[in-house]
Write an enzyme that holds these catalytic residues in place. Structure first.
Site, mmCIF file in Angstrom:
data_model
loop_
_atom_site.group_PDB
_atom_site.id
_atom_site.type_symbol
_atom_site.label_atom_id
_atom_site.label_comp_id
_atom_site.label_asym_id
_atom_site.label_seq_id
_atom_site.Cartn_x
_atom_site.Cartn_y
_atom_site.Cartn_z
ATOM 1 N N ASN A 1 51.344 39.633 60.772
ATOM 2 C CA ASN A 1 52.586 39.038 61.269
ATOM 3 C C ASN A 1 52.228 37.725 61.962
ATOM 4 O OD1 ASN A 1 54.974 38.384 62.531
ATOM 5 N ND2 ASN A 1 54.927 40.081 64.001
ATOM 6 N N TRP A 2 52.509 36.638 61.282
ATOM 7 C CA TRP A 2 52.103 35.335 61.829
ATOM 8 C C TRP A 2 53.048 34.849 62.933
ATOM 9 C CZ3 TRP A 2 50.520 32.046 56.892
ATOM 10 C CH2 TRP A 2 49.461 32.720 56.240
ATOM 11 N N LYS A 3 54.133 35.553 63.118
ATOM 12 C CA LYS A 3 55.126 35.205 64.157
ATOM 13 C C LYS A 3 55.537 33.737 64.020
ATOM 14 C CE LYS A 3 53.110 38.710 67.083
ATOM 15 N NZ LYS A 3 53.141 39.350 68.384
ATOM 16 N N HIS B 1 61.143 44.392 64.956
ATOM 17 C CA HIS B 1 59.968 44.066 65.776
ATOM 18 C C HIS B 1 60.403 43.978 67.244
ATOM 19 C CE1 HIS B 1 56.571 41.917 67.481
ATOM 20 N NE2 HIS B 1 55.878 42.317 66.439
ATOM 21 N N GLU C 1 59.725 41.988 69.517
ATOM 22 C CA GLU C 1 60.116 40.656 69.998
ATOM 23 C C GLU C 1 61.551 40.336 69.584
ATOM 24 O OE1 GLU C 1 56.700 38.628 68.409
ATOM 25 O OE2 GLU C 1 55.449 39.707 69.842
ATOM 26 N N GLU D 1 54.414 50.444 67.117
ATOM 27 C CA GLU D 1 53.870 49.365 67.945
ATOM 28 C C GLU D 1 54.302 49.557 69.400
ATOM 29 O OE1 GLU D 1 52.899 45.694 65.480
ATOM 30 O OE2 GLU D 1 54.991 45.532 66.029
ATOM 31 N N GLY E 1 49.977 41.944 71.766
ATOM 32 C CA GLY E 1 49.541 40.652 72.288
ATOM 33 C C GLY E 1 48.903 40.723 73.663
ATOM 34 N N SER F 1 47.463 44.795 69.368
ATOM 35 C CA SER F 1 46.095 44.368 69.689
ATOM 36 C C SER F 1 45.058 44.997 68.769
ATOM 37 C CB SER F 1 45.768 44.662 71.165
ATOM 38 O OG SER F 1 46.641 43.936 72.008
ATOM 39 N N GLY G 1 49.095 41.057 64.668
ATOM 40 C CA GLY G 1 49.640 39.783 65.117
ATOM 41 C C GLY G 1 48.546 38.748 65.265
ATOM 42 N N GLY G 2 48.046 38.599 66.488
ATOM 43 C CA GLY G 2 47.075 37.551 66.806
ATOM 44 C C GLY G 2 45.915 37.440 65.831
HETATM 45 C C1 PEP Z 1 52.632 42.338 66.349
HETATM 46 O O1 PEP Z 1 53.165 41.296 66.665
HETATM 47 O O2 PEP Z 1 53.211 43.096 65.568
HETATM 48 C C2 PEP Z 1 51.324 42.654 66.920
HETATM 49 C C3 PEP Z 1 50.840 43.854 66.726
HETATM 50 O O3 PEP Z 1 50.694 41.686 67.638
HETATM 51 P P1 PEP Z 1 49.172 41.721 68.197
HETATM 52 O O4 PEP Z 1 48.303 42.215 67.076
HETATM 53 O O5 PEP Z 1 48.882 40.311 68.575
HETATM 54 O O6 PEP Z 1 49.169 42.657 69.355
#
Ligand code: PEP
Length: 254
Positions: A9-11, A94, A96, A164, A170, A210, A231-232
């Site tokens: 997920n590049w957000k 999600h 966010e 999640e 994050g 994470s 994500g990251g």
């Molecule tokens: C996400 O945004 O779905 C996510 C899991 O982010 P991260 O891996 O950065 O925690």
């Protein structure tokens, strides 16, 4: 055995040029890895470019959101049908989106139904916030998100759920493999109640929060965890490739 999925997920990161560069960097290595479905989810404006670059490869493309109406006066929104032919997957619900854009379970439910209607595969994200976890409400929150999120939707064969925990996204504070495995088992049980055990056993449930190249192996060793929503770490080509590679190796070793 369920085929694992690793989805990035590049957000709200990468310009079109950066998205193209990132996918070009990952592709040659990702193409050598078997046994995992790999999905990248760039921002809307880069979907077309990334989709062209990945055409004919093993890498699939997903959107990060959609709006459930087919068309009309919804300024700034993207309809499900507009994504057809550009991507196969879509992340919905999600945290966010829930937190910053006030999406509730009912709206997420409409989006899941609308995605399925046009043949997109939804990755439905669910997870409890820190205060909900600390109040011992994890099960109740997840149960509501799954029940309302899937209400009145006939057995969605392509559905993937991502667990999640919001406090792990994050933050570098990942859930333990055992905790994630237990909650994902719970999710599978909820889905079994709605669609039957065979369906629930076929459905893939991912962990997200994470996940990195350093902890993916631990998650993939868990019987209920079928991959990750990243994500990251999905924004670094080497890290993402390493996660996909380790997921494939872990599944081969089981
Ligand atoms: C996400 O945004 O779905 C996510 C899991 O982010 P991260 O891996 O950065 O925690």
């Amino acid at each position: 055995m369920r085929v694992p999925i690793i989805a990035g997920n590049w957000k709200m990161n990468t310009t079109i040029a950066e998205a193209e560069a990132l996918v070009r960097q990952m592709l040659p290595e990702l193409e050598t890895i078997d046994g995992v479905e790999t999905v990248v989810c760039p921002p809307f404006v880069s979907l077309d470019a990334v989709s062209r670059l990945t055409q004919g490869t093993s890498v699939q493309v997903g959107a990060q959101n959609l709006y459930h109406e087919p068309k009309g006066a919804y300024t700034g929104e993207v309809a499900p049908g507009m994504l057809v032919g550009v991507c196969r997957w879509v992340i919905l619900g999600h945290s966010e989106r829930r937190q910053y854009f006030h999406e509730d379970d009912r709206l997420v439910n409409q989006k899941v139904a609308a995605a399925l209607d046009v043949g997109l595969k939804p990755i439905l994200a669910v997870g409890e916030r820190l205060e909900e976890r600390e109040a011992g409400r994890t099960e109740e929150v997840i149960a509501r998100q799954v029940r309302v999120g899937l209400e009145s939707i006939p057995a969605p064969e392509s559905l993937v759920i991502a667990y999640e925990p919001v406090w792990a996204i994050g933050t570098g504070r990942a859930a333990s493999g055992d905790d994630a495995n237990e909650t994902i088992g719970l999710i599978r049980g909820l889905v079994a109640k709605q669609y039957g055990d065979a369906f629930a056993q076929r459905m893939r449930v991912l962990y997200g929060g994470s996940m990195t190249q350093d902890n993916v192996g631990g998650y993939m060793a868990m019987p209920e965890i079928d991959g990750g929503l990243i994500g990251g770490a999905s924004l670094k080509a080497g890290d993402f490739v390493s996660i996909v590679r380790q997921a494939a190796e872990a599944r081969r070793g089981q």
